[in-house]
Design an enzyme around this catalytic site. Structure first.
Site, PDB file in Angstrom:
ATOM      1  N   ASP A 103       0.797  -1.217   0.000  1.00  0.00           N
ATOM      2  CA  ASP A 103       0.000   0.000   0.000  1.00  0.00           C
ATOM      3  C   ASP A 103       0.837   1.277   0.000  1.00  0.00           C
ATOM      4  OD1 ASP A 103       0.854  -0.410   2.596  1.00  0.00           O
ATOM      5  OD2 ASP A 103      -1.128  -0.315   3.505  1.00  0.00           O
ATOM      6  N   ASP A 126       3.638   1.639  13.398  1.00  0.00           N
ATOM      7  CA  ASP A 126       2.861   0.399  13.544  1.00  0.00           C
ATOM      8  C   ASP A 126       3.546  -0.710  14.342  1.00  0.00           C
ATOM      9  OD1 ASP A 126       0.797   1.496  12.073  1.00  0.00           O
ATOM     10  OD2 ASP A 126       1.478   0.643  10.195  1.00  0.00           O
TER      11      ASP A 126
END
Length: 734
Positions: free
Chosen positions: A74, A447
């Protein structure tokens, strides 16, 4: 760590950079200082190995070449699988600063009749502030590219990014390509992607806020198009087809309702002439609570519901990936997606979907190669956000699936391990290279928190820093005179700050933390002797709060009202009583001479208005400050911020750091991402910014790289660079 906290922030790794870049002016035509850049030296660039760490949105095995596969991500570009080396080769590292929005891959396509041809549809965001998309086409499997810029935007890091391939080579004609867009309908190229136009005859009406075409699938000589903007009613249409490349029609009898609102992916079984389609009530990867799987007998237009397990009130999820076995009729695999109660799984059927078996029930995992994946038994081991799912057309038991953190593979449908070598997708936020000790690098990441890198060539053996575990790191600092003491901050469910007394090998949470830390953890600093902590607080939406100070290792905290809200605290590396902060709202340098108790304004009138401006202190020197203010240039102070002078050798500076001095030099090597000419690149200076040498090249650019850079204090010439989706790059002279 809750699974939802980690994964649902994955999109933010890209949006933070996007927001920062939204107002960046074009680089072409800007004035630049002449004669300050030497010839590019020879550098070798590699990833500091972690392994994956991002959302794999698609994997595609080539149907006509054994062992050839491609993957898309992504925010981290595209990759080609090298079967002999058992690793992924990055294909889009050549995309530079101006093309940062092209590192998100919306779709990829191969030509079954021409195995060396590869196509990429690139574009990370479809928002107004983002640039338009582009199509890259290659005749050598991605070694070299020809580019066509589009007039529409694509969304490789937006909702729906885990849907099927929106780019397709027409099964009737290799010279014809189709591209489904989110907001601009269906495009068609009749010259192998060189030019594009809206496809005439496609009946669906594009929406400025919808999903548009979610996938394109070849079924014999026909093309099927999933449409994601239906409302789920009995009259809604979510699947179209053309059999002549000109006329499109709704597929009759298609499923409707909430569980079949958005078609996600499709796979065609050529043996049985059936098309399997997965559905959900939302495009995903977030927000899905219902879904189904249906198959279409393409010869008769007869539909059959073959959903393995129906989502329920307490077990909500959608369906994502789907693929068929090219060697065995009626063998199909599908994945659940966004299933937090039971954890996602892959179902397999060998009888056309009449019965299913969950591969999770017999799965055995080996994550020793990437230890950060071992989060304990309280986390679903099979992964989450499973939308990329692919069966090897030459090996019925070779199955891979992507998650929000890695790519798993199996050769026997039972034993699983990451298949991720060479693929690094981390968004990097903080880097420290300690002056001594076991590790040459400690990283703070989007993350996946903080990692301690004993080696640069293997994933950290301790995985993510624990006690507590963070999702994204927001702060990382080391005491200059006491390098065994390190502190970190970030988004966590069981505390937002921690300290280490062994250089980052092990951690303990602060005994206490300010109330605001839970909702707005920000950057943190420690004095040179480790005796004082300064913690700044910034919510992810940009709201700034008062900083807090601790002198007892985080047991108690007090507010520092004179510290500019939201600023990044910087400790003087030689004097433990000195701290600095740059107020980006006013363009003013603030300093503290009393160990952070109070701050007063010093130099003012500096560039303002951008929270991404960066202040750095040169190691081993008191009051030697460098200020990177993006396209406003680079400033330096040698009197602790009382005065600043603009550095004449570059006109733009985005991030700056220091490393070991060159032989005979009396000042540390200075590294920056900036501009001394018309391009933005990675530079090194051995004479305190008197002159610069570019140390990356056109093949190693990695899109947006303006977050963090640091040199190694023990190895001259070695530099660590944070990217927004291509992990930690490190370069060394050769």
């Amino acid at each position: 760590m809750h699974a939802s906290r980690l994964s649902r922030r994955a999109v933010l790794a890209g949006t933070a950079a996007a927001a920062a870049l939204a107002t960046v002016p074009p680089l072409q035509g800007r004035a630049h200082a002449a004669g300050v850049t030497a010839a590019t030296p020879s550098y070798r660039w590699r990833n500091a190995v972690i392994g994956g760490t991002g959302f794999i949105t698609g994997v595609l095995f080539h149907p006509a070449v054994r062992g050839l596969a491609y993957a898309r991500t992504d925010i981290g570009g595209a990759y080609r699988w090298d079967e002999r080396a058992a690793r992924w080769t990055p294909l889009t590292d050549h995309l530079g600063w101006d093309d940062w929005n092209l590192l998100g891959v919306e779709s990829l396509a191969v030509d079954p009749a021409h195995p060396d041809r590869l196509y990429l549809a690139l574009g990370t965001y479809a928002q107004a502030w983002a640039g338009n998309g582009a199509v890259l086409r290659s005749e050598d499997r991605g070694a070299t590219w020809t580019r066509t810029d589009l007039t529409v935007k694509l969304g490789g890091n937006e909702d729906g990014r885990g849907a099927g391939e929106r780019l397709l080579v027409d099964p009737r004609d290799s010279g014809t390509l189709w591209l489904g867009t989110r907001h601009d309908g269906l495009l068609k190229s009749s010259d192998r992607g060189a030019t594009w136009a809206v496809a005439s005859g496609f009946p669906a009406t594009a929406s400025a806020s919808g999903q548009g075409v979610t996938f394109l699938a070849a079924v014999g000589r026909a093309v099927y198009a999933g449409w994601g903007d239906g409302d789920g009613t009995a009259t809604a249409v979510n699947l179209y087809r053309t059999t002549d490349g000109t006329t499109w029609e709704p597929v009759p009898g298609q499923p409707t309702g909430t569980s079949a609102k958005v078609p996600i992916r499709a796979a065609h079984d050529r043996h049985t002439r059936e098309l399997y389609v997965t559905y959900a009530d939302a495009p995903g990867p977030n927000g899905q609570s219902a879904g189904s799987v249906h198959k279409l007998a393409t010869a008769t237009d007869r539909w059959t519901d073959v959903t393995p397990v129906q989502p329920g009130a307490s077990d909500t999820f959608g369906y994502g990936g789907v693929d068929v076995d090219a060697r065995r009729a009626g063998t199909v695999v599908v994945s659940t997606n966004n299933r937090w109660a039971e954890g996602d799984t892959v179902f397999r059927s060998t009888d056309g979907g009449r019965t299913w078996a969950s591969l999770k029930d017999v799965a055995v995992f080996d994550v020793s190669e990437t230890p950060f994946l071992d989060w304990g038994e309280d986390r679903p081991k099979f992964g989450w956000w499973i939308q990329a799912l692919a069966l090897d057309p030459y090996d019925s038991k070779h199955l891979v699936y992507g998650t929000g953190a890695t790519l798993y593979g199996t050769r026997d449908l039972r034993r699983w391990a990451p298949r991720i070598r060479g693929l690094e997708e981390t968004a990097v936020r903080r880097l420290i290279s300690p002056p001594a000790g076991e590790a040459h690098l400690i990283s703070g990441l989007g993350d996946i928190g903080v990692m301690y890198h004993e080696r640069l060539t293997a994933s950290p053996s301790r995985g993510m820093a624990t006690n507590p575990v963070f999702g994204s790191a927001t702060g990382l600092a080391q005491a200059a005179a006491k390098p065994a003491y390190v502190v970190r901050a970030g988004w966590g469910d069981h505390g937002n700050g921690a300290y280490s007394h062994d250089g980052g090998r092990t951690w303990a949470p602060f005994t206490a933390q300010p109330d605001i830390a839970k909702n707005a953890p920000g950057p943190i600093a420690t004095s040179a002797d480790g005796g004082t902590l300064l913690w700044s607080f910034v919510h992810w939406d940009g709201t700034k709060y008062a900083a807090h100070r601790s002198t007892d290792n985080g047991a108690t905290w007090s507010e520092v009202s004179s510290f500019p809200k939201g600023a990044t605290p910087v400790a003087d590396p030689a004097d433990p009583t000195l701290f600095y902060a740059y107020d980006t709202d006013t363009g003013t340098l603030h300093a503290s001479t009393d160990s952070g108790r109070s701050f007063t304004a010093r130099a003012g009138g500096l560039p303002s208005g951008d929270d991404q401006f960066q202040l750095a202190a040169a190691p081993g020197r008191s009051g030697d400050l460098w200020l990177s203010v993006k396209w406003n240039g680079l400033y330096r102070s040698t009197d602790g911020g009382v005065t600043f002078a603009k550095v004449a050798s570059c006109w733009a500076s985005y991030t700056l750091g220091f490393g070991k001095a060159a032989d005979g030099a009396d000042y540390p090597a200075v590294y920056q991402v900036g501009s001394t000419e018309t391009i933005t690149a990675v530079y090194r200076s051995d004479d305190a910014a008197g002159t610069w040498v570019r140390i990356n090249d056109d093949a190693h650019q990695w899109g947006w790289i303006g977050e963090v850079i640091t040199g190694d204090p023990r190895v001259y010439g070695r530099v660590y660079l944070g990217t927004n989706g291509r992990g930690i790059q490190y370069g060394e002279p050769v």
